[in-house]
Structures are given as structure tokens and as C-alpha cells.
Design an enzyme around this catalytic site. Sequence first.
Site, PDB file in Angstrom:
ATOM      1  N   TYR A  18      -1.915  -1.374  10.743  1.00 37.48           N
ATOM      2  CA  TYR A  18      -2.089  -1.584   9.299  1.00 37.48           C
ATOM      3  C   TYR A  18      -0.892  -1.003   8.531  1.00 37.48           C
ATOM      4  O   TYR A  18      -0.302  -1.689   7.688  1.00 37.48           O
ATOM      5  CB  TYR A  18      -3.393  -0.941   8.813  1.00 37.48           C
ATOM      6  CG  TYR A  18      -3.563  -1.068   7.314  1.00 37.48           C
ATOM      7  CD1 TYR A  18      -3.856  -2.307   6.742  1.00 37.48           C
ATOM      8  CD2 TYR A  18      -3.395   0.022   6.465  1.00 37.48           C
ATOM      9  CE1 TYR A  18      -3.981  -2.446   5.372  1.00 37.48           C
ATOM     10  CE2 TYR A  18      -3.532  -0.107   5.098  1.00 37.48           C
ATOM     11  CZ  TYR A  18      -3.830  -1.345   4.550  1.00 37.48           C
ATOM     12  OH  TYR A  18      -3.941  -1.479   3.183  1.00 37.48           O
TER      13      TYR A  18
ATOM     14  N   SER B  38       0.876  -1.183   0.000  1.00 38.43           N
ATOM     15  CA  SER B  38       0.000   0.000   0.000  1.00 38.43           C
ATOM     16  C   SER B  38       0.905   1.223   0.000  1.00 38.43           C
ATOM     17  O   SER B  38       2.073   1.137   0.377  1.00 38.43           O
ATOM     18  CB  SER B  38      -0.852  -0.002   1.268  1.00 38.43           C
ATOM     19  OG  SER B  38      -1.476   1.246   1.461  1.00 38.43           O
TER      20      SER B  38
HETATM   21  N1  LIG Z   1      -8.745  -0.443  -0.889  1.00 36.15           N
HETATM   22  C1  LIG Z   1      -7.690   0.297  -0.647  1.00 36.15           C
HETATM   23  O1  LIG Z   1      -7.793   1.526  -0.525  1.00 36.15           O
HETATM   24  C2  LIG Z   1      -6.325  -0.309  -0.560  1.00 36.15           C
HETATM   25  C3  LIG Z   1      -5.213   0.537  -0.708  1.00 36.15           C
HETATM   26  C4  LIG Z   1      -3.937  -0.021  -0.625  1.00 36.15           C
HETATM   27  C5  LIG Z   1      -3.777  -1.369  -0.412  1.00 36.15           C
HETATM   28  N2  LIG Z   1      -4.876  -2.169  -0.262  1.00 36.15           N
HETATM   29  C6  LIG Z   1      -4.669  -3.602  -0.036  1.00 36.15           C
HETATM   30  O2  LIG Z   1      -5.282  -4.318  -1.074  1.00 36.15           O
HETATM   31  C7  LIG Z   1      -5.566  -5.653  -0.633  1.00 36.15           C
HETATM   32  C8  LIG Z   1      -6.980  -6.008  -1.049  1.00 36.15           C
HETATM   33  O3  LIG Z   1      -7.879  -5.181  -0.347  1.00 36.15           O
HETATM   34  P1  LIG Z   1      -9.199  -4.578  -1.008  1.00 36.15           P
HETATM   35  O4  LIG Z   1      -9.089  -3.107  -0.958  1.00 36.15           O
HETATM   36  O5  LIG Z   1      -9.491  -5.221  -2.298  1.00 36.15           O
HETATM   37  O6  LIG Z   1     -10.264  -4.958   0.140  1.00 36.15           O
HETATM   38  P2  LIG Z   1     -11.499  -5.966   0.141  1.00 36.15           P
HETATM   39  O7  LIG Z   1     -12.458  -5.630  -0.939  1.00 36.15           O
HETATM   40  O8  LIG Z   1     -11.998  -5.926   1.560  1.00 36.15           O
HETATM   41  O9  LIG Z   1     -10.840  -7.396  -0.169  1.00 36.15           O
HETATM   42  C9  LIG Z   1     -10.043  -8.063   0.785  1.00 36.15           C
HETATM   43  C10 LIG Z   1      -9.845  -9.491   0.345  1.00 36.15           C
HETATM   44  O10 LIG Z   1      -8.985 -10.140   1.290  1.00 36.15           O
HETATM   45  C11 LIG Z   1      -9.588 -11.358   1.674  1.00 36.15           C
HETATM   46  N3  LIG Z   1      -9.225 -11.703   3.048  1.00 36.15           N
HETATM   47  C12 LIG Z   1      -9.237 -10.916   4.143  1.00 36.15           C
HETATM   48  N4  LIG Z   1      -8.899 -11.612   5.230  1.00 36.15           N
HETATM   49  C13 LIG Z   1      -8.665 -12.892   4.812  1.00 36.15           C
HETATM   50  C14 LIG Z   1      -8.289 -14.098   5.460  1.00 36.15           C
HETATM   51  N5  LIG Z   1      -8.107 -14.155   6.800  1.00 36.15           N
HETATM   52  N6  LIG Z   1      -8.145 -15.212   4.729  1.00 36.15           N
HETATM   53  C15 LIG Z   1      -8.346 -15.189   3.399  1.00 36.15           C
HETATM   54  N7  LIG Z   1      -8.698 -14.082   2.719  1.00 36.15           N
HETATM   55  C16 LIG Z   1      -8.869 -12.952   3.421  1.00 36.15           C
HETATM   56  C17 LIG Z   1     -11.094 -11.132   1.553  1.00 36.15           C
HETATM   57  O11 LIG Z   1     -11.755 -12.374   1.313  1.00 36.15           O
HETATM   58  P3  LIG Z   1     -12.775 -13.103   2.311  1.00 36.15           P
HETATM   59  O12 LIG Z   1     -13.361 -12.067   3.214  1.00 36.15           O
HETATM   60  O13 LIG Z   1     -13.771 -13.754   1.395  1.00 36.15           O
HETATM   61  O14 LIG Z   1     -11.912 -14.100   3.010  1.00 36.15           O
HETATM   62  C18 LIG Z   1     -11.142 -10.265   0.286  1.00 36.15           C
HETATM   63  O15 LIG Z   1     -11.167 -11.061  -0.856  1.00 36.15           O
HETATM   64  C19 LIG Z   1      -5.331  -5.654   0.874  1.00 36.15           C
HETATM   65  O16 LIG Z   1      -4.078  -6.250   1.150  1.00 36.15           O
HETATM   66  C20 LIG Z   1      -5.308  -4.180   1.230  1.00 36.15           C
HETATM   67  O17 LIG Z   1      -4.533  -3.914   2.379  1.00 36.15           O
HETATM   68  C21 LIG Z   1      -6.145  -1.669  -0.345  1.00 36.15           C
END
Ligand SMILES: NC(=O)c1ccc[n+]([C@@H]2O[C@H](COP(=O)([O-])OP(=O)(O)OC[C@H]3O[C@@H](n4cnc5c(N)ncnc54)[C@H](OP(=O)(O)O)[C@@H]3O)[C@@H](O)[C@H]2O)c1
Length: 250
Positions: free
Chosen positions: A144, A131
Site C-alpha cells: 500500500y 496518502s
Molecule cells: N481513509 C484514509 O485514512 C486514507 C488516508 C490516505 C489516503 N487514502 C486514500 O483515499 C482513497 C479513498 O479511500 P477512502 O478512505 O475513502 O476509503 P473507502 O471508504 O473504502 O472508499 C474507497 C473507494 O474506492 C472504490 N474502489 C475500491 N476498489 C475499486 C475498484 N477496483 N474499482 C472501482 N472502485 C474501487 C470504492 O468503491 P466500490 O467498493 O463501490 O467499488 C470506494 O468508493 C484511497 O485511494 C485511499 O488509499 C485514505
Amino acid sequence: MKAIITGASSGIGQEIARELAARGYDLILVARRRDRLEKLAAELPVQCRILEADLSSAEQCKMLYCRARGEDVEILVNNAGFGLCGRFAVTSLDREVEMIRTNIVAVHILTKLFLHDFRMKNSGYILNVASSAGFMAGPLMATYYATKNYVLRLTQAIREELRREGSAVKVAALCPGPVDTEFNRVADVKFALPGMDARTCAHIAVRQLFKGRGVIVPGRGMQAMVAASKLTPEWLLPRITYHIQKRKIQ
Ligand SMILES: NC(=O)c1ccc[n+]([C@@H]2O[C@H](COP(=O)([O-])OP(=O)(O)OC[C@H]3O[C@@H](n4cnc5c(N)ncnc54)[C@H](OP(=O)(O)O)[C@@H]3O)[C@@H](O)[C@H]2O)c1
């Protein structure tokens, strides 16, 4: 050609799955919500295998590798992760330990195990989703930000080791700013800045991964902010981040 994507049930992971499917990769889709993965698999024009796993468990991470290792995986995308907002003194310890296990330990285990195989065949890609939070300390979202610092620095270090040994294996860290996904609902925050579309983020991520870039920051605005953060004194940066984070709390 096969890619394994963690956190493919939502957001950035789901869009990376679509992006790689469009490039002809068969997929191994990983998350806890099987119904979501099944729905995605049904819509994609490639072969998909669904592996339900809770990546906050080190045992399940190792089991996941054992179930996938015979499949000639070419790309690993460590994307699963989540955030949590609030003062460090009062946030839930259990939730934070779960976050460290998911955001750090799972990425560490899967990177190490798949890298071993990729080095043996001297090919493969690992995309670790960090991130823009990985470039700084993040008061009010301290754990985080710290987890994403770990992912970024681990990836950069491995990349240099691979470069020195002349390996063809490529590792990269994806460092997006805000992206419109379910992240906010899970972390119970709202963005202080407008979010990028998850599809755009995934498209840039995959294109840059194949180009061999090591640190991928999607969007010119976010690239400028990261560059500015590097010019900001260490003592000042957490103060600025505090004010940005404060606006996120609902
Ligand atoms: N959105 C942002 O602004 C942003 C910015 C920078 C980086 N990121 C990073 O991008 C990545 C994806 O996040 P996102 O924004 O796409 O959020 P999201 O829509 O909430 O997706 C998160 C994903 O992670 C999975 N997950 C969470 N905990 C898990 C566990 N214990 N075991 C297996 N799977 C798990 C969830 O699947 P299930 O709940 O089905 O298990 C879901 O598919 C993360 O690493 C986040 O830190 C996000």
C-alpha cells in the site's frame, strides 16, 4: 462544467463529490457499487451520470475514459483505492496485484488519457489521491505505501513537466493522514492515530486544488508529521513506521 470522480461510493470520494456539487459541477460518479452511487446522485443538486467500473481492470479503465471523453470533463479525481495490512511474506499476492492495478495502474491510465485532452484545450484539473504513506516506506503495509509513493511521485513529475511547458492544466496529489472512512474495514486495520472527518479532508482538498497547490496534506498535525519525516534519516524512518503500523493491526 463536469468532474469525474472514481471511488465516489464511499469515504473521501463521496465527500469530494458533495464538495464539487456544491460548487456547481455536474458529476460522473464511478465505482463498483452502483446502488451507493445512485443514492448519492439522488441527493445531489446537480446532474450526475453513473458509470459502474472495476478499476482493477485496465480494460475497464480505458472503457471508462471512452465513455466519459465526449462530456467535456474539466476535473478528474483519481480517488479509488484500498489498503492491505500484514507482513509482506504472508499477505495475499492476488489481493496485492489487485491493489497495484487499482491504486497505480488505473491512476496511471486515467491520468494519461485525460491529461492528453486537458493539454489540448489547455485547461483542467487532476487530483490524484495519494496518502501521507506516499512519503515513506511502510513495513506491515508495504505494498500500500509503495503504491502511494508511486502516485505522489508520478503526480509531482507531471506537474513539473506542465509547469515547464507553461500549461494551465493543474495536477495535484492529495496526501491525507488517517481519515474516517471504510478504508479500515477494507484493509482490516484500526488507526494508530485519530482520523480526520472525510468531509473536512474533501473540503481542504478541493479548496487547495483550485488554489493550484501541488501536494495537499490536510491538517496541521499531519503537515508537522510529514515535515518531521523529511528530517528523519532514511534508515530510521521504516523502523518508526513499523511501530506505528504494528499498533494498527487488530
Ligand atoms: N481513509 C484514509 O485514512 C486514507 C488516508 C490516505 C489516503 N487514502 C486514500 O483515499 C482513497 C479513498 O479511500 P477512502 O478512505 O475513502 O476509503 P473507502 O471508504 O473504502 O472508499 C474507497 C473507494 O474506492 C472504490 N474502489 C475500491 N476498489 C475499486 C475498484 N477496483 N474499482 C472501482 N472502485 C474501487 C470504492 O468503491 P466500490 O467498493 O463501490 O467499488 C470506494 O468508493 C484511497 O485511494 C485511499 O488509499 C485514505
